[in-house]
Write a protein that holds these residues in place. Structure first.
Motif, PDB file in Angstrom:
ATOM      1  N   THR A  63       0.842  -1.183   0.000  1.00 34.55           N
ATOM      2  CA  THR A  63       0.000   0.000   0.000  1.00 34.55           C
ATOM      3  C   THR A  63       0.886   1.245   0.000  1.00 34.55           C
ATOM      4  OG1 THR A  63      -0.134  -0.004   2.411  1.00 34.55           O
ATOM      5  CG2 THR A  63      -1.908  -1.117   1.229  1.00 34.55           C
ATOM      6  N   PHE A  64       0.367   2.306  -0.602  1.00 32.23           N
ATOM      7  CA  PHE A  64       1.042   3.595  -0.561  1.00 32.23           C
ATOM      8  C   PHE A  64       0.056   4.687  -0.921  1.00 32.23           C
ATOM      9  CE2 PHE A  64       1.768   2.015  -4.870  1.00 32.23           C
ATOM     10  CZ  PHE A  64       1.532   3.117  -5.679  1.00 32.23           C
ATOM     11  N   THR A  65       0.444   5.917  -0.626  1.00 33.19           N
ATOM     12  CA  THR A  65      -0.370   7.068  -0.994  1.00 33.19           C
ATOM     13  C   THR A  65       0.452   7.986  -1.887  1.00 33.19           C
ATOM     14  OG1 THR A  65       0.298   8.348   0.941  1.00 33.19           O
ATOM     15  CG2 THR A  65      -1.697   7.005   1.159  1.00 33.19           C
ATOM     16  N   MET A  66      -0.276   8.834  -2.618  1.00 31.20           N
ATOM     17  CA  MET A  66       0.385   9.766  -3.523  1.00 31.20           C
ATOM     18  C   MET A  66      -0.566  10.916  -3.820  1.00 31.20           C
ATOM     19  SD  MET A  66       1.987   8.834  -7.227  1.00 31.20           S
ATOM     20  CE  MET A  66       3.728   9.176  -7.197  1.00 31.20           C
ATOM     21  N   PRO A  67      -0.071  12.146  -3.854  1.00 27.75           N
ATOM     22  CA  PRO A  67      -0.943  13.260  -4.223  1.00 27.75           C
ATOM     23  C   PRO A  67      -1.469  13.075  -5.649  1.00 27.75           C
ATOM     24  CG  PRO A  67       1.092  14.072  -3.239  1.00 27.75           C
ATOM     25  CD  PRO A  67       1.267  12.601  -3.474  1.00 27.75           C
TER      26      PRO A  67
END
Length: 118
Positions: free
Chosen positions: A63-67
């Motif tokens: 999992t990861f987040t990104m703008p």
């Protein structure tokens, strides 16, 4: 009272910041140990804009987040996973605008069982 108001505003700001990111879940085949997971995390942490990277070899999930301004596409995720030596079998993206995108099989991938009797 001022402290409560401050805390409330802090929670609202934190929620708004979280809503401003695209959230990715990638189902990865081939993660068999903590070193594999760590290597995959390192490859993705090097990508500008990616944050909160976590790969779990026990479930095969990363999992990861990104703008959203970086507009990460599923094909790019697949290519990056492949370059790291693994295979993306499914991807779930929750975009900051509320839209959801899906590709492939969205289920955990357990590592192969090794040892006596396998």
């Amino acid at each position: 009272m001022k402290n409560l108001l401050f805390l409330a505003l802090l929670f609202i700001a934190a929620g708004a910041a979280q809503a401003q990111t695209d959230q990715f879940t990638v189902y990865v085949e081939g993660l068999t140990c903590p070193i594999c997971s760590g290597g995959l995390e390192t490859k993705f942490k090097a990508v500008k804009g990616i944050a909160q990277v976590k790969a779990d070899f026990k479930t095969g999930k990363m999992t990861f987040t990104m703008p959203p301004r970086y507009k990460m596409q599923m094909s790019e995720i697949q290519e990056r996973v492949a370059k790291a030596g693994y295979a993306a079998k499914g991807i779930l993206v929750r975009r900051s605008d509320g839209k959801t995108e899906k590709w492939g099989e969205l289920k955990s991938i357990a590592p192969p069982v090794t040892g006596p009797g396998s």
